[in-house]
Write a protein that holds these residues in place. Structure first.
Motif, short mmCIF file in Angstrom:
data_model
loop_
_atom_site.label_atom_id
_atom_site.label_comp_id
_atom_site.label_asym_id
_atom_site.label_seq_id
_atom_site.Cartn_x
_atom_site.Cartn_y
_atom_site.Cartn_z
N SER A 171 71.37 49.21 72.71
CA SER A 171 70.67 50.46 73.00
C SER A 171 69.85 50.35 74.29
CB SER A 171 69.76 50.84 71.84
OG SER A 171 70.54 51.11 70.69
N ALA A 172 69.19 49.23 74.49
CA ALA A 172 68.40 49.03 75.71
C ALA A 172 69.30 48.98 76.94
CB ALA A 172 67.58 47.75 75.61
N ALA A 173 70.44 48.30 76.82
CA ALA A 173 71.38 48.22 77.95
C ALA A 173 71.91 49.60 78.29
CB ALA A 173 72.52 47.26 77.62
N VAL A 174 72.24 50.39 77.27
CA VAL A 174 72.73 51.75 77.50
C VAL A 174 71.64 52.59 78.18
CG1 VAL A 174 73.39 53.90 76.34
CG2 VAL A 174 74.46 51.74 75.67
N GLY A 175 70.40 52.47 77.71
CA GLY A 175 69.30 53.21 78.31
C GLY A 175 69.10 52.84 79.77
N ASN A 176 69.19 51.56 80.06
CA ASN A 176 69.02 51.07 81.43
C ASN A 176 70.13 51.62 82.33
OD1 ASN A 176 68.87 49.53 83.79
ND2 ASN A 176 68.14 47.73 82.71
N ILE A 177 71.37 51.54 81.86
CA ILE A 177 72.51 52.03 82.64
C ILE A 177 72.36 53.53 82.88
CG2 ILE A 177 75.00 52.46 82.57
CD1 ILE A 177 75.20 49.75 81.02
N THR A 178 72.07 54.27 81.82
CA THR A 178 71.94 55.72 81.92
C THR A 178 70.83 56.10 82.89
OG1 THR A 178 72.76 55.94 79.66
CG2 THR A 178 71.60 57.83 80.58
N THR A 213 77.78 44.84 87.28
CA THR A 213 76.75 43.99 86.67
C THR A 213 76.34 44.51 85.30
OG1 THR A 213 74.99 45.18 87.84
CG2 THR A 213 75.87 43.20 88.91
N LYS A 214 75.74 45.66 85.25
CA LYS A 214 75.14 46.15 84.00
C LYS A 214 76.18 46.65 83.02
CE LYS A 214 70.87 46.48 86.15
NZ LYS A 214 69.62 47.01 86.38
#
Length: 186
Positions: A50-57, A128-129
């Motif tokens: 969830s954090a990775a998705v939030g960061n990418i978004t 990367t992300k």
């Protein structure tokens, strides 16, 4: 206007058109990535995913806002996204019957440099992300590779049909990173 001036005008209009196409392709790519990562967030309670998705978004929304602004609520005296700026430049160059002035060429060069930078940022986020998210997905117990075999058709031509079949069963399953076995292996 002489033929040389009109040729210079046409050439610049074609260059601007090509830059608009690149801008649109970047927006479309960005929107697809955002939609796909959002589907992963819906399918898990894993806080790291969830954090990775939030960061990418979040990063992609910043890039998107610089590429195109479709949310203007009121009149503005200036275009705010690259798409709008390229359109304004196109209208300016198209409205004349002479070669584009140096100022128009300078503006085009600046806008093109900004577009190249934003596309570079988009590629960086992808390499990367998004790549890191793709590694996190199997670790979170999600996804995995699916293999389809064909002997009679070009495997790459089946990608759309496979995605439609998967989405007919469950539209929340993201279909991503579709490659032929040769592309995956080599």
């Amino acid at each position: 206007a002489n033929p040389e001036e009109l040729t210079a005008q046409r050439d610049m209009l074609l260059a601007i058109r090509d830059s608009l196409s690149r801008t649109n392709e970047a927006v479309n790519t960005l929107d697809v990535v955002v939609a796909q990562v959002a589907l992963w967030a819906e399918r898990t309670t894993d806080p790291a995913v969830s954090a990775a998705v939030g960061n990418i978004t979040s990063e992609l929304s910043v890039i998107r806002a610089k590429l195109i602004d479709v949310n203007m609520k009121q009149a503005q005296l200036w275009p705010s996204g690259l798409h709008e700026k390229f359109n304004a430049l196109f209208d300016s160059v198209d409205g004349a019957d002479y070669a584009p002035p140096q100022q128009a060429r300078d503006v085009y060069a600046e806008l093109s440099a900004q577009l190249d930078e934003l596309i570079g940022k988009l590629r960086y986020v992808d390499k990367t992300k998004v790549a890191k998210l793709n590694e996190m997905i199997p670790a979170a117990g999600l996804g995995g590779y699916q293999v389809a075999r064909t002997a009679s058709r070009d495997p790459a031509s089946l990608a759309q049909e496979i995605a439609r079949a998967i989405h007919a069963v469950d539209p929340t399953i993201p279909v991503y990173d579709v490659r032929t076995m040769n592309d995956r292996m080599y």
